[in-house]
Design a protein around this motif. Structure first.
Motif, mmCIF file in Angstrom:
data_model
loop_
_atom_site.group_PDB
_atom_site.id
_atom_site.type_symbol
_atom_site.label_atom_id
_atom_site.label_comp_id
_atom_site.label_asym_id
_atom_site.label_seq_id
_atom_site.Cartn_x
_atom_site.Cartn_y
_atom_site.Cartn_z
ATOM 1 N N ASP A 132 -12.654 7.122 6.974
ATOM 2 C CA ASP A 132 -11.498 7.141 6.077
ATOM 3 C C ASP A 132 -10.416 8.078 6.614
ATOM 4 N N GLU B 210 -12.024 1.036 -4.432
ATOM 5 C CA GLU B 210 -10.647 0.711 -4.033
ATOM 6 C C GLU B 210 -10.621 -0.366 -2.947
ATOM 7 N N GLN B 211 -9.532 -1.160 -2.973
ATOM 8 C CA GLN B 211 -9.320 -2.145 -1.917
ATOM 9 C C GLN B 211 -8.527 -1.461 -0.813
ATOM 10 N N VAL B 212 -8.943 -1.653 0.419
ATOM 11 C CA VAL B 212 -8.328 -0.927 1.527
ATOM 12 C C VAL B 212 -8.037 -1.849 2.713
ATOM 13 N N ALA C 271 -9.466 7.358 0.584
ATOM 14 C CA ALA C 271 -9.930 6.226 -0.219
ATOM 15 C C ALA C 271 -11.200 6.576 -0.991
ATOM 16 N N ASP D 122 -2.280 -1.365 -3.124
ATOM 17 C CA ASP D 122 -1.834 -1.303 -4.520
ATOM 18 C C ASP D 122 -1.848 -2.708 -5.101
ATOM 19 N N ILE E 118 -4.520 2.196 1.363
ATOM 20 C CA ILE E 118 -5.150 1.793 0.100
ATOM 21 C C ILE E 118 -4.245 0.745 -0.528
ATOM 22 N N GLU F 283 -13.283 -3.813 0.326
ATOM 23 C CA GLU F 283 -13.507 -2.942 -0.824
ATOM 24 C C GLU F 283 -14.450 -1.832 -0.370
ATOM 25 N N ALA G 200 0.853 -1.184 0.000
ATOM 26 C CA ALA G 200 0.000 0.000 0.000
ATOM 27 C C ALA G 200 0.890 1.235 0.000
ATOM 28 N N LYS H 260 -4.589 -5.695 -8.175
ATOM 29 C CA LYS H 260 -5.753 -4.809 -8.287
ATOM 30 C C LYS H 260 -5.905 -4.298 -9.713
#
Lengths: 93, 93, 93, 93, 93
Positions: free
Chosen positions: B44, B52-54, B48, B82, B80, B5, A12, B93
């Motif tokens: 948040d 997005e995947q978090v 984000a 990557d 977040i 997500e 990340a 992703k």
């Protein structure tokens, strides 16, 4: 502590600054029955690698394992399992 | 940390004053098997966006992520994702 | 925070004195899939009524929401949801 | 507290130094229905052995049971069950 | 708080000294759907008896309910339910 297998890594770029430099690994619970196995991310504190079985702590205890109570981390790997000896279903790594 | 997500937003006019100005997002766990995937709300902290995947922390750790122990918030987005690299089921992703 | 619907009230005459005067409401998780929906009791802090969708915090965070760390309460309603906007399954109250 | 059966041991050479000397036992929840039974690792504080039914605490309470708040342990065995008397399904060890 | 029914007692001779004298009761969640109902042990603080519906807190909140933060107990009964009024499925004890 949960018995998990390390199954991957996560990267990340945008993150809280305190996470900088931490080794964040994807782990999956292995001892509970298949349907409930959770997959999540834990910070490594013992040099664990993919494929190894590990002990994972969560919640406020993870911050204790990482040595600072103000960290935004709630799961940590605290040991690498050498042998897991379970009655009726003996298992060795 | 949970792998989630971001799937939406939530608005609340009547709320505890400490929640004023927070970006509250609806997130859904994505890595555990379908049946157990939880959908919940997290504050948040890293900018984000939906889709997005978090990485999400919960409990007392969420208050650490938000920088104040007296906040009435128990889930926070802290990174977040990557790339998520998982053995046998490589995912990017 | 969990997304719940307020579905009722609970009355208890014999209880810890700190619970005296609290509005204890029965809430049910609404966003996770049906099978895992939990029903439990939360102390109201924002004037929520039966039928409303609310944000609920639990654990030590509930005590923060109620403003005193020594309370014997581990779930609190901290906001009333006006709009919940979720991708692919837009929902408005 | 959870009602568990001790089903084994776990050994870890590489681990956080605070875990040195602790007796780490594999336990399995026994009273909840089969499908949700969790298997995990708890530090023993009462001399429990394999096959015994025990009371297990988790989270920050496990650190209280072990007597030090900075330990990286989140599950502890705090009692060995002699008798479990349950309505409609009386059970004696 | 969880809505539980008291279903029994548990006795343990070998236990942490702080548990001495506590009334440890077996409780079962009653409001969530059958499959997920948990059965566990909670310390009674309000004189609850077998067959009664009670409010149960867990985690660090249970220690607040028992009045001492260093107790090795993570579940406590904090109220006896007189009436539970739930929309569409009115229930009275």
């Amino acid at each position: 502590m949960l018995i998990c297998e390390v199954i991957g890594h996560v990267w990340a770029t945008k993150k809280q600054p305190e996470l900088e430099g931490m080794k964040l690994m994807v782990v999956r619970e292995t001892q509970t029955n298949e349907k409930n196995n959770k997959t999540f991310v834990a910070a490594d504190t013992v040099g664990a690698g993919v494929g190894e079985q590990v002990l994972v702590v969560d919640g406020s205890t993870a911050r204790r394992a990482l040595g600072a109570d103000d960290l935004p981390v709630d799961c940590a790997i605290v040991g690498i399992i050498d042998t897991l000896e379970v009655e009726r279903e003996k298992k060795s790594k």
